[in-house]
Design a protein around this motif. Structure first.
Motif, short mmCIF file in Angstrom:
data_model
loop_
_atom_site.label_atom_id
_atom_site.label_comp_id
_atom_site.label_asym_id
_atom_site.label_seq_id
_atom_site.Cartn_x
_atom_site.Cartn_y
_atom_site.Cartn_z
N VAL A 246 6.89 -0.83 -6.02
CA VAL A 246 6.77 0.53 -6.52
C VAL A 246 7.21 0.61 -7.97
O VAL A 246 6.76 1.49 -8.73
N MET A 247 8.06 -0.31 -8.40
CA MET A 247 8.51 -0.31 -9.79
C MET A 247 7.44 -0.86 -10.72
O MET A 247 7.59 -0.81 -11.95
N ILE A 248 6.36 -1.36 -10.14
CA ILE A 248 5.16 -1.70 -10.92
C ILE A 248 4.17 -0.55 -10.87
O ILE A 248 3.69 -0.07 -11.90
N PHE A 249 3.89 -0.07 -9.65
CA PHE A 249 2.87 0.98 -9.48
C PHE A 249 3.26 2.28 -10.16
O PHE A 249 2.42 2.92 -10.80
N GLY A 250 4.53 2.70 -10.02
CA GLY A 250 4.96 3.98 -10.58
C GLY A 250 4.82 4.03 -12.09
O GLY A 250 4.10 4.89 -12.63
N PRO A 251 5.48 3.12 -12.84
CA PRO A 251 5.33 3.13 -14.30
C PRO A 251 3.90 2.85 -14.76
O PRO A 251 3.46 3.40 -15.78
N GLY B 68 17.44 -7.22 -6.10
CA GLY B 68 17.15 -6.77 -4.74
C GLY B 68 16.55 -7.87 -3.89
O GLY B 68 16.86 -7.99 -2.70
N THR B 69 15.67 -8.68 -4.49
CA THR B 69 15.05 -9.79 -3.76
C THR B 69 16.08 -10.82 -3.33
O THR B 69 16.07 -11.29 -2.19
N ILE B 70 17.02 -11.14 -4.24
CA ILE B 70 18.06 -12.12 -3.93
C ILE B 70 18.93 -11.59 -2.79
O ILE B 70 19.25 -12.31 -1.83
N ILE B 71 19.32 -10.30 -2.87
CA ILE B 71 20.17 -9.72 -1.83
C ILE B 71 19.44 -9.74 -0.49
O ILE B 71 20.02 -10.07 0.55
N ALA B 72 18.14 -9.38 -0.50
CA ALA B 72 17.36 -9.36 0.75
C ALA B 72 17.26 -10.76 1.35
O ALA B 72 17.47 -10.95 2.56
N GLU C 55 9.11 -3.70 -1.25
CA GLU C 55 9.37 -2.33 -1.70
C GLU C 55 9.47 -2.25 -3.23
O GLU C 55 9.18 -1.21 -3.82
N TYR C 56 9.88 -3.34 -3.85
CA TYR C 56 10.06 -3.33 -5.30
C TYR C 56 8.74 -3.25 -6.06
O TYR C 56 8.73 -3.02 -7.27
N ALA D 249 0.84 -1.20 0.00
CA ALA D 249 0.00 0.00 0.00
C ALA D 249 0.87 1.26 0.00
O ALA D 249 0.58 2.23 -0.71
N ALA D 250 1.95 1.25 0.79
CA ALA D 250 2.86 2.40 0.82
C ALA D 250 3.51 2.63 -0.54
O ALA D 250 3.61 3.77 -1.01
N MET D 251 3.92 1.56 -1.20
CA MET D 251 4.54 1.69 -2.51
C MET D 251 3.54 2.17 -3.56
O MET D 251 3.89 2.89 -4.50
N ALA D 252 2.28 1.77 -3.40
CA ALA D 252 1.23 2.26 -4.31
C ALA D 252 1.06 3.76 -4.17
O ALA D 252 0.93 4.49 -5.17
N VAL D 253 1.06 4.26 -2.92
CA VAL D 253 0.94 5.70 -2.68
C VAL D 253 2.13 6.43 -3.30
O VAL D 253 1.96 7.44 -4.01
N ILE D 254 3.33 5.94 -3.04
CA ILE D 254 4.53 6.59 -3.59
C ILE D 254 4.53 6.54 -5.12
O ILE D 254 4.89 7.51 -5.79
N GLY D 255 4.12 5.40 -5.67
CA GLY D 255 4.08 5.25 -7.12
C GLY D 255 3.14 6.25 -7.78
O GLY D 255 3.37 6.67 -8.92
N VAL D 256 2.09 6.64 -7.07
CA VAL D 256 1.14 7.63 -7.60
C VAL D 256 1.67 9.05 -7.41
O VAL D 256 1.77 9.82 -8.37
N ILE D 257 2.02 9.42 -6.18
CA ILE D 257 2.35 10.83 -5.91
C ILE D 257 3.64 11.26 -6.61
O ILE D 257 3.76 12.43 -7.00
#
Length: 302
Positions: free
Chosen positions: A263-268, A294-298, A260-261, A18-26
């Motif tokens: 956001v790379m769907i929501f933003g574009p 990023g997922t592998i590193i996490a 967190e990744y 939900a947080a990433m969706a908000v950031i992806g929009v604003i």
């Protein structure tokens, strides 16, 4: 895993998405906002709206405002604020997919800094993740070696300083209240915005006939056309960061950070729906590569 632990993990994942969706929009509204005000005025006025909201988080018991080690919080705030200056400059200059791709190189930089400066050892999977992430950067940004444009480095600089901020948070700010860290970031951004605005008023960087850019625009008055977008950014950012804080409180950070990744769907996606910004096939593949890296590193950092 116990049922309550599963519930907490699901809630954390939901909050982070939900947080990433908000950031992806604003964050898509930075480019329209940049037509009315400059980078420095934006950060100063946004901080004026955001800081009372941060204060309210403390007043309702979500954390204390006063840091335990002021110098560590100040250092962390300076690094994150520098990252945000690069990131928002990139948002005003290029499609959001490219800006986000640069910002989300931060896990790769964290790994490289941990190995190079902190002498930590890593395995083959995380080495593979660095190479995969680098491939993703190239696919998204698509730099042309015959006509190199330095602007492609701006979002990567954002990722580098964000990585330094993350390392500082982990190594120097353990035990600090999240509200104190959040307040430190907003105070720093607001101060930098004020200083930049004053400097551009005294030493303007544009002459008659020059093109005014987001980063060199002096103070503009009145700002009514930009005010709704500034308020949207301030409120949206505080709400999103609150959800991010809560998500990290509910579950294991290495599990939560993977989401967190999104956001790379929501933003574009929002950029395509609302503004018609296209994302090419190679860029989609690059976004997937950076997300996987990023997922592998996490996951391998558990």
């Amino acid at each position: 895993m116990a049922a309550s632990s599963q519930d907490h993990s699901l809630a954390a994942a939901g909050l982070m998405i939900a947080a990433m969706a908000v950031i992806g929009v604003i964050d898509n509204y930075i480019a329209p906002l940049a037509r009315h005000v400059g980078l420095w005025q934006f950060h100063f006025t946004r901080a004026l709206f955001a800081l009372p909201l941060v204060l309210s988080l403390s007043l309702i018991g979500l954390g204390r405002l006063q840091p335990m080690r002021l110098w560590a919080v100040a250092l962390r705030s300076a690094l994150v604020a520098t990252s945000m200056l690069f990131y928002f400059t990139a948002l005003a200059m290029m499609p959001i997919a490219e800006a986000l791709a640069g910002l989300f190189t931060s896990p790769i930089f964290i790994l490289l800094i941990s190995v190079g400066a902190l002498r930590q050892r890593i395995g083959i999977w995380r080495i593979f993740a660095v190479l995969l992430g680098f491939l993703g950067i190239v696919l998204v940004l698509q730099p042309d070696p015959r006509d190199f444009d330095v602007t492609v480095l701006i979002p990567i600089c954002a990722g580098f300083f964000y990585a330094l901020g993350a390392i500082t948070t982990r190594s120097l700010c353990r035990g600090e209240s999240t509200v104190a860290l959040l307040a430190g970031m907003w105070i720093t951004l607001g101060t930098i915005g004020a200083l930049g605005s004053v400097a551009l008023s005294i030493w303007p960087q544009v002459s008659s006939g020059d093109e005014v850019q987001f980063f060199n625009r002096p103070w503009v008055w009145p700002i009514w056309p930009a005010l709704p977008l500034i308020v949207l950014q301030a409120v949206g950012s505080v709400v999103a960061v609150f959800m991010i804080i809560k998500a990290y409180q509910l579950s294991e950070p290495s599990y939560v950070s993977v989401f967190e990744y999104s956001v790379m769907i929501f933003g574009p996606l929002f950029a395509w729906i609302a503004f018609g910004q296209p994302v090419g096939g190679w860029q989609v593949l690059g976004i997937v590569c950076i997300g996987l890296a990023g997922t592998i590193i996490a996951l391998r950092s558990r």
